[in-house]
Design a protein around this motif. Sequence first.
Motif, PDB file in Angstrom:
ATOM      1  N   ARG A 270     -39.489  84.230  31.856  1.00 49.18           N
ATOM      2  CA  ARG A 270     -38.200  83.589  32.147  1.00 49.18           C
ATOM      3  C   ARG A 270     -37.334  84.348  33.151  1.00 49.18           C
ATOM      4  NH1 ARG A 270     -37.989  78.214  31.067  1.00 49.18           N
ATOM      5  NH2 ARG A 270     -38.357  77.745  28.861  1.00 49.18           N
ATOM      6  N   PRO A 271     -37.119  85.659  32.978  1.00 48.00           N
ATOM      7  CA  PRO A 271     -36.220  86.352  33.923  1.00 48.00           C
ATOM      8  C   PRO A 271     -36.730  86.302  35.366  1.00 48.00           C
ATOM      9  CG  PRO A 271     -36.655  87.712  31.984  1.00 48.00           C
ATOM     10  CD  PRO A 271     -37.607  86.572  31.925  1.00 48.00           C
ATOM     11  N   HIS A 272     -38.034  86.360  35.529  1.00 46.22           N
ATOM     12  CA  HIS A 272     -38.617  86.335  36.864  1.00 46.22           C
ATOM     13  C   HIS A 272     -38.507  84.944  37.474  1.00 46.22           C
ATOM     14  CE1 HIS A 272     -40.301  90.356  36.202  1.00 46.22           C
ATOM     15  NE2 HIS A 272     -40.537  89.934  34.965  1.00 46.22           N
ATOM     16  N   ALA A 273     -38.736  83.920  36.652  1.00 44.34           N
ATOM     17  CA  ALA A 273     -38.579  82.551  37.144  1.00 44.34           C
ATOM     18  C   ALA A 273     -37.121  82.275  37.489  1.00 44.34           C
ATOM     19  CB  ALA A 273     -39.080  81.558  36.091  1.00 44.34           C
ATOM     20  N   ALA A 274     -36.206  82.779  36.648  1.00 44.20           N
ATOM     21  CA  ALA A 274     -34.775  82.571  36.906  1.00 44.20           C
ATOM     22  C   ALA A 274     -34.332  83.254  38.193  1.00 44.20           C
ATOM     23  CB  ALA A 274     -33.962  83.091  35.720  1.00 44.20           C
ATOM     24  N   ALA A 275     -35.035  84.338  38.561  1.00 44.01           N
ATOM     25  CA  ALA A 275     -34.703  85.051  39.796  1.00 44.01           C
ATOM     26  C   ALA A 275     -35.320  84.391  41.024  1.00 44.01           C
ATOM     27  CB  ALA A 275     -35.172  86.499  39.702  1.00 44.01           C
ATOM     28  N   ASP A 299     -39.675  71.069  35.190  1.00 43.43           N
ATOM     29  CA  ASP A 299     -38.307  71.561  35.387  1.00 43.43           C
ATOM     30  C   ASP A 299     -38.298  72.971  35.975  1.00 43.43           C
ATOM     31  OD1 ASP A 299     -37.313  69.200  34.409  1.00 43.43           O
ATOM     32  OD2 ASP A 299     -36.981  69.954  32.369  1.00 43.43           O
ATOM     33  N   VAL A 300     -39.231  73.802  35.530  1.00 42.66           N
ATOM     34  CA  VAL A 300     -39.300  75.176  36.036  1.00 42.66           C
ATOM     35  C   VAL A 300     -39.546  75.181  37.540  1.00 42.66           C
ATOM     36  CG1 VAL A 300     -40.745  77.261  36.043  1.00 42.66           C
ATOM     37  CG2 VAL A 300     -39.999  76.266  33.876  1.00 42.66           C
ATOM     38  N   LEU A 301     -40.488  74.365  38.002  1.00 42.64           N
ATOM     39  CA  LEU A 301     -40.807  74.361  39.423  1.00 42.64           C
ATOM     40  C   LEU A 301     -39.762  73.616  40.243  1.00 42.64           C
ATOM     41  CD1 LEU A 301     -44.699  73.968  39.478  1.00 42.64           C
ATOM     42  CD2 LEU A 301     -43.303  76.031  39.532  1.00 42.64           C
ATOM     43  N   ARG A 302     -39.161  72.598  39.676  1.00 42.74           N
ATOM     44  CA  ARG A 302     -38.088  71.908  40.394  1.00 42.74           C
ATOM     45  C   ARG A 302     -36.908  72.850  40.636  1.00 42.74           C
ATOM     46  NH1 ARG A 302     -37.530  66.333  41.005  1.00 42.74           N
ATOM     47  NH2 ARG A 302     -35.275  66.678  40.956  1.00 42.74           N
TER      48      ARG A 302
END
Length: 448
Positions: A270-275, A299-302
Motif C-alpha cells: 500500500r505505501p508504495h502504491a500510494a506513492a 482502482d489501484v491502477l486507475r
Amino acid sequence: MDAAELDHRSRTRGGWIPPDLVARLIDRGHADTVRERALDGDWFCARGRARDLAGRGRAEEALAALAPYAATGWWDAVGENAELLDRTGRTEEAVRLVRPYAEAGERAALRHLALMLSRQGRAGEAYALLRPHIGDRFLAEPLVEVSAGQGRDEEVAALLRDRARPDRPCGRCGGAQCPGGGARPSNAAALLAAVLERQGRTDEAVEVLRTHPYAPVGGRDPLAELLARHGRIDDLRARAAASGDEYAARRLAELLESRGDVAGAVEAYRPHAAAGRGRASVLLARLLARHGRGDEAVDVLRALDSADDWILDELCALYAAGGRSEEGLAHLDAVKARRGREEWEVFRLRAHLLAGCGRLDEAVEGIRAHLEGATPYAAEELARLLAGAGRPEEAVAVLDPELPDHGRALAELLLDLGRIDEAVAVLRRPHPPIPPPDPAGYSDCPPF
C-alpha cells in the motif's frame, strides 16, 4: 556442419525451428518431422529430439542425435552431449569430453566441469579449477557452491570479503578511481553472505548485505530473500518501510501471502502504491485480482492516472477479466483526450477491448485504418485478434509468409491448424544477411 555457422544461427535463429515449437511438434506426435529437420542441420530440432529420447530412456539414440553437432567442436553441442552423459551415469566420459574446453578457457565449460567433478565427490579438484576465477561473476557462484562442506568456508569468505570492498582498486592499473575498481565480482557481497549464512552466521550475513553496495538482480534483493528465508518478518517490514524498498515490500508480501495473510500482503504494498510507484501498484493489483478482488485492483491502477502503455496493458487486462471492457474503452478515451493522440501500443489495447465487447469487426477495421495499420507488427496483432475470436484461417491470410517478422506468428497458426509442412517451410526460410558495420566506425545497423 561448421561450428561458426552453428553458433551464428543459434544466436540469430535464422532458418531453425524455435525450441518451444520443437517441443510442441513432439508433443503433438510429429517427432518424425523433428527428426528430419535434425538430420538436415537444425540444432534446435536435434537438441529437442535428444531430450525427448533421453526422457524415454533411449540414451544411445539421444547421443546419436547430438553426435554430428558435437563433432564440429561447437561448445553448445558438446555441453549438451556431456550433460546427457552425466545424467545417464557416464560422468567420467562427460568429464573427459569437457576438460579440453575448460583448459582452453571456455567459461561455460569451466563451470560445467567443476560442477560435475563436485558431484563425483571431487570437490577439491573443482575448487582448484575455479579458484583463479574468483573475480568472474559467472564462475564465482559455482566456486562458492563446490566449496560447501569442504572446510573452506573461512578461506572463501576471506577472498570474497576482500573482493566485496567498494573501494577496491582497479586490477589493471591500480587506480582507486578507475571504473575497473570496486567490488569484483559484482555479486561478491551476495556470495559472501551466502557463505556466512550456511555457517549459521545469519546476523553477519545480514550486516554484510546492509553495508556493502550491490544491485538487485532479476527483481530480487539478496537481503530481502535472506530475511524471508529466516522468517524475520519484522526486519523485512522495517527495511521496506525505512528505505522505501520495493524489493523488500515484494518479498514481504509474497511471504505473508504464502502464509495466508492476504491482508498483510496487501498492506505491504500500500505505501508504495500510494506513492505512485508503478511496479508496486501492478504487483498489488495482481495480488488483489488473484484473491477475487478485481474491482479493487482496477482502482489501484486507475489511481496512478498513467498513460504508460505497460500500466494500461495491466489495467485493460483487469477490465477485460472482470467483464468491464466498456469501462476500459472509456478509460482509453479519457487518456486519448488528455494526450490528444493514441499511439499504436495503446490503440492495440483498444482493439482487444472492442473484441471483448463483441465488436470484433470494428476492432479489425480500426487496426486497418490506423496510421500504423500497414506495418508488420499491426498485421501480427490483427492476426492474433482474429485467431482469438476463432477465425484462424482469416488470421493466416493476414500474415505474409515471405516476411521474416511474420514467420513465428504464422507458423504457430499453421501448427494449430495441422498444416505442419507449411509451418516448417515458413520457419526454415532463411533470414536476410546482416550487413557489415560501416568501416567509418558509426553504424545504425546491427551488429552495433
